[in-house]
Design a protein around this motif. Structure first.
Motif, short mmCIF file in Angstrom:
data_model
loop_
_atom_site.label_atom_id
_atom_site.label_comp_id
_atom_site.label_asym_id
_atom_site.label_seq_id
_atom_site.Cartn_x
_atom_site.Cartn_y
_atom_site.Cartn_z
N GLY A 26 0.86 -1.23 0.01
CA GLY A 26 0.01 0.03 -0.13
C GLY A 26 0.68 1.33 0.12
N LEU A 27 2.07 1.24 -0.23
CA LEU A 27 3.03 2.28 0.05
C LEU A 27 3.05 2.93 -1.42
N TYR A 28 2.79 2.43 -2.54
CA TYR A 28 3.25 3.08 -3.86
C TYR A 28 2.05 3.62 -4.58
N ASP A 29 2.50 4.71 -5.37
CA ASP A 29 1.29 5.13 -6.26
C ASP A 29 1.48 4.31 -7.68
N GLU A 30 2.71 3.71 -8.00
CA GLU A 30 3.12 3.10 -8.97
C GLU A 30 4.06 1.93 -8.71
N VAL A 31 3.76 0.91 -9.36
CA VAL A 31 4.61 -0.35 -9.27
C VAL A 31 4.75 -0.87 -10.65
N MET A 32 6.08 -0.77 -11.07
CA MET A 32 6.74 -0.87 -12.41
C MET A 32 7.98 -1.87 -12.38
N ASP A 57 8.45 11.67 -5.68
CA ASP A 57 9.25 12.20 -4.49
C ASP A 57 10.18 11.09 -3.92
N PHE A 58 9.57 9.88 -3.65
CA PHE A 58 10.29 8.76 -3.13
C PHE A 58 10.15 7.73 -4.10
N ALA A 59 11.21 6.67 -3.71
CA ALA A 59 11.04 5.34 -4.67
C ALA A 59 11.81 4.25 -4.02
N THR A 60 11.10 3.03 -4.41
CA THR A 60 12.24 1.87 -3.87
C THR A 60 12.54 1.26 -5.14
N CYS A 61 13.64 0.60 -5.18
CA CYS A 61 14.11 -0.31 -6.07
C CYS A 61 14.12 -1.49 -5.25
N ILE A 62 13.38 -2.60 -6.00
CA ILE A 62 13.20 -3.75 -5.54
C ILE A 62 13.69 -5.06 -6.53
N ALA A 65 22.15 -6.91 1.71
CA ALA A 65 21.39 -7.86 1.76
C ALA A 65 20.97 -8.30 0.31
N GLY A 66 20.88 -7.41 -0.68
CA GLY A 66 20.66 -7.63 -2.23
C GLY A 66 19.14 -7.76 -2.28
N MET A 67 18.52 -6.82 -1.53
CA MET A 67 16.98 -6.87 -1.74
C MET A 67 16.13 -5.69 -2.18
N PHE A 68 16.47 -4.44 -1.64
CA PHE A 68 16.10 -3.37 -1.97
C PHE A 68 16.86 -2.04 -1.55
N TYR A 69 16.19 -1.02 -2.12
CA TYR A 69 16.87 0.46 -1.79
C TYR A 69 15.60 1.45 -1.81
N THR A 70 15.59 1.80 -0.54
CA THR A 70 14.72 2.97 -0.76
C THR A 70 15.24 4.44 -0.57
N PHE A 71 14.73 5.38 -1.48
CA PHE A 71 15.68 6.67 -1.51
C PHE A 71 14.77 7.78 -1.89
N ASP A 72 15.26 8.80 -1.80
CA ASP A 72 14.67 10.22 -2.13
C ASP A 72 15.35 10.50 -3.57
N VAL A 73 14.39 10.64 -4.28
CA VAL A 73 14.55 10.84 -5.79
C VAL A 73 15.37 11.97 -6.37
N LYS A 74 15.21 13.50 -5.77
CA LYS A 74 15.94 14.41 -6.06
C LYS A 74 17.13 14.08 -5.66
N LYS A 75 17.45 13.48 -4.52
CA LYS A 75 18.90 13.21 -4.20
C LYS A 75 19.76 12.15 -4.92
N LEU A 76 18.79 11.16 -5.30
CA LEU A 76 19.57 10.23 -6.27
C LEU A 76 19.88 11.07 -7.57
N LYS A 77 19.33 11.87 -8.21
CA LYS A 77 19.64 12.27 -9.42
C LYS A 77 20.78 13.41 -9.10
N VAL A 78 20.73 14.09 -8.11
CA VAL A 78 22.14 14.94 -7.81
C VAL A 78 23.48 13.87 -7.56
#
Length: 232
Positions: free
Chosen positions: A41-47, A100-105, A176-189
């Protein structure tokens, strides 16, 4: 705050053929990442970001969106996870959708559960950091690691710790090789998921397993069989 879950799933796996859609306890392994992202229930989009039409078809079957096929430049052996993430985020930006935020799973991460995803967002917001990801402790102190010569002779990497008690050495961890949750603007910088302002969540090694080889796959199945009732 808009959030997106991005699941990278390249088609060309060499060590485990068709790794991302290989069946793991009755369904393609990528299905676990898709389902936990949706159920959280966290995400507006799962792709899913993939270069493979076969993977795209499986991903859509389990509820993920595959709005475009990954570019050739980001589908070779030299493309990084960050390259893939930025391609996805830029594609959505061109479609007037910004997050604003994302998780790479990762596609082969069947042990990810909704609680640890929620915990990662709580830490990201609380600490106002760049990224949060799960880590595992090494089972033996890395300061006492050994190396082996071509003829089978043992040597230490660092003699200074040869006689140290294991309990006196600093605990060491690995991704652990599972996921990264991150701030999108900071990743781009930063163009990096690991920065000077990255935090981590320590998890139990019995509830995680990085799958890179056939042996890893077998061990992951054994762990999952034991603890699947706890992974929700």
């Amino acid at each position: 705050m808009k959030k997106i879950a991005i699941i990278p799933a390249r088609g060309g796996s060499k060590r485990i053929p068709h790794k991302n859609i290989k069946y793991f306890f009755g369904k393609p392994i990528i299905a676990y990442a898709i389902e936990v992202a949706l159920k959280s229930g966290l995400y507006d989009e799962v792709m899913v970001s993939t270069d493979s039409e076969e993977i795209a078809e499986v991903a859509r079957e389990y509820g993920a969106k595959v709005p475009f096929i990954r570019s050739a430049d980001n589908s070779n052996d030299f493309a990084t996870t960050v390259d893939v993430l930025i391609e996805v985020l830029d594609w959505y930006k061109d479609m007037d959708l910004q997050f604003d935020f994302a998780t790479c799973i990762y596609a082969c991460a069947p042990f990810v559960n909704a609680k640890v995803l929620h915990d990662s967002f709580e830490m990201l917001i609380k600490e106002n950091c760049d990224c949060v990801f799960p880590i595992l402790a090494y089972s033996h102190p890395i300061q006492r690691a050994l190396k082996l010569s071509d003829i089978g002779k043992i040597a230490t990497f660092d003699d200074s710790n040869s006689n140290a008690r294991t309990q006196d050495l600093d605990k060491a961890f690995h991704d652990a090789g599972m996921f990264y949750t991150f701030d999108v603007k900071k990743l781009k910088v930063n163009k990096s998921l690991r920065t000077q302002d990255t935090f981590a969540i320590e998890i139990d090694e019995l509830h995680a397993h990085d799958i890179d080889t056939e042996n890893d796959w077998v061990l992951a199945e054994l762990k999952y069989k034991l603890f699947s009732n706890e992974i929700i």
